[in-house]
Write a protein that holds these residues in place. Structure first.
Motif, short mmCIF file in Angstrom:
data_model
loop_
_atom_site.label_atom_id
_atom_site.label_comp_id
_atom_site.label_asym_id
_atom_site.label_seq_id
_atom_site.Cartn_x
_atom_site.Cartn_y
_atom_site.Cartn_z
N THR B 2 41.83 39.42 39.73
CA THR B 2 41.07 39.96 40.97
C THR B 2 42.04 39.70 42.20
OG1 THR B 2 39.99 37.93 40.90
CG2 THR B 2 38.73 39.60 40.51
N GLY B 3 43.02 39.16 41.71
CA GLY B 3 44.09 38.72 42.91
C GLY B 3 43.82 37.63 43.73
N LEU B 4 42.81 36.92 43.42
CA LEU B 4 42.32 35.67 44.20
C LEU B 4 43.35 34.62 43.65
CD1 LEU B 4 38.76 35.68 44.58
CD2 LEU B 4 40.35 35.61 46.20
N PRO B 5 43.90 33.46 44.64
CA PRO B 5 44.57 32.26 44.07
C PRO B 5 43.77 31.44 43.18
CG PRO B 5 43.90 32.21 46.33
CD PRO B 5 43.57 33.42 46.05
N LEU B 6 44.46 30.66 42.40
CA LEU B 6 43.86 29.63 41.68
C LEU B 6 42.92 30.17 40.78
CD1 LEU B 6 42.97 26.72 44.36
CD2 LEU B 6 44.84 26.94 42.46
#
Lengths: 276, 158
Positions: B2-6
């Motif tokens: 999703t491209g979100l960090p962590l």
């Protein structure tokens, strides 16, 4: 005669244990070519070791842990509901005392921290407390699951995953918000939004605390020579303490903030006006 | 993904939420509510028992006071009746004594009267006799008897 038998079997067991230890050290090899940094990184982020959820999507092992814990807990609750609760007596037995203490503890905590409105809070803290505590203890069972790459992975605590921790942290925040709205309306929303850092702090406190236990365990198990005796202290005791402390902290924080935002503020405002 | 960090994944967060809501609902229905209900039931039961006991105690106390009051009344009544009985008995005794007195007086008077009557009667008869004697003496004198006195004495000596 008995003494001889016992000492002989003890010696045999000791020799077998030594042999196994030797064998495991001799056959030890690097974990599928991963170095320690990679293992640690994957324990935090779960980029590689994913599990297929009924073939629909690949998910982190913690989600599978969460579903497993839920299934086990609901099954146990069903058994208790069918076989134990109908036999409850006014003078309780041992198991009844345990159940009553558990329910009484969370409902009592809700009542003491949020005297105005606490029925829903009691239910929420009870469920969150049980889920966090027993979910963390689930880690001790070391249930194995098959990853998408065909390797095996021990199922971790459901909340040792950032997604699970965010879910519980944000849900707690929403519960607090609901208490504020129900009691104080629009003012409650304002009161809750004032604590905007709460969801982040709650989520990451949970995530960090549970992850630290997992990381220490990973670290210890990374080297086969550390895998004997030491895990009893660092893994089991850490997990036990985390389970209790995190369940206590999250439920207590939720209860305190819930009580704060569901407090009646009209009287205070009137008092201030009178003083002025 | 999703491209979100962590490696934060919204889908998994929602699945975690769904999982927890399911667990909460189940635990509430299966465990929390029945246990809490039972605890409330027991609390109500014991509160009711305590209230019942208090009511009974109050009632007993009330009854005790009532009986004490009644007892006091009865004692007073007994005392009164005793006094009445004593006074009645005294009156009766007095009356009897009076009656006896009167009777005795009457007997005495009767006796006196009778004695007087007897005496009168005797006097009368004596007088009559004297008159008779006198008249006899007189007749004898008239008939010529000399010693009047002697004949009188003779007649009297009879």
């Amino acid at each position: 005669m008995d003494k001889h038998k016992r000492s002989r079997s003890l010696i045999i067991m000791f020799v077998a244990a030594l042999a196994l230890l030797e064998l495991s050290i001799l056959t030890a090899r690097e974990k599928e070519g991963m170095d320690i940094a990679e293992v640690m990184r994957d324990a935090v982020l779960h980029e590689k070791e994913k599990i297929s959820l009924f073939g629909m999507m690949d998910v982190n092992p913690s989600l599978i842990s969460g579903f497993t814990v839920t299934a086990i807990l609901l099954f146990i609750a069903l058994l208790i509901r069918i076989f134990v609760i109908p036999k409850f007596k006014y003078v309780p037995g041992k198991f009844q005392i345990v159940l009553e203490t558990l329910v009484g503890y969370f409902s009592g905590m809700s009542k003491s921290h949020s005297p105005h409105r606490n029925t829903f809070l009691g239910v929420y803290t009870f469920c969150a407390g049980v889920y966090i505590c027993l979910g963390t203890l689930f880690e001790l069972l070391g249930v194995q699951a098959v990853t998408v790459h065909g390797g095996s992975v021990a199922l971790p605590a459901p909340l040792a995953d950032i997604n699970g921790a965010i879910a519980i942290g944000c849900l707690s925040y929403l519960v607090i918000l609901s208490g504020g709205i129900a009691e104080n309306g629009a003012k409650g929303i304002g009161l809750t939004l004032k604590e905007f850092s709460l969801p982040v702090s709650m989520s990451f406190r949970l995530f960090g605390a549970l992850l630290s236990g997992l990381l220490v365990t990973e670290l210890v198990y990374f080297d086969i020579r550390l895998s004997y005796l030491l895990p009893v202290v660092v893994a089991v005791l850490f997990t036990l303490i985390h389970a209790l402390v995190q369940a206590y902290v999250l439920t207590l924080l939720t209860a305190i903030f819930y009580g704060e935002v569901s407090e009646h503020h009209e009287k205070q405002a009137k008092k201030r006006l009178k003083k002025a | 993904m999703t491209g979100l960090p962590l490696n934060i994944d919204w889908q998994q967060i929602v699945l975690h939420l769904f999982n927890f809501v399911l667990l909460s609902g189940g635990l509430y229905i299966l465990l929390y509510k029945p246990v809490a209900d039972f605890m409330k039931k027991r609390e109500d039961h014991y509160r009711e028992m305590a209230e019942d006991a208090k009511d009974k105690q109050d009632e007993a106390e009330k009854l005790r006071k009532e009986y004490e009051k009644k007892l006091e009344g009865a004692r007073e009544e007994i005392e009164q009746m005793k006094q009445e009985a004593v006074s009645t008995a005294k009156a009766a005794a007095d009356k009897q004594l009076e009656n006896a007195d009167a009777k005795a007086k009457k007997i005495l008077e009767d006796a006196k009267e009778q004695a007087e009557h007897e005496r009168d009667k005797m006097m009368e008869s004596a007088r009559e006799e004297l008159v008779n004697l006198a008249s006899e003496a007189a007749a004898k004198i008239i008939d010529g008897e000399t010693d009047v006195y002697e004949s009188f004495a003779k007649a009297a000596g009879r």
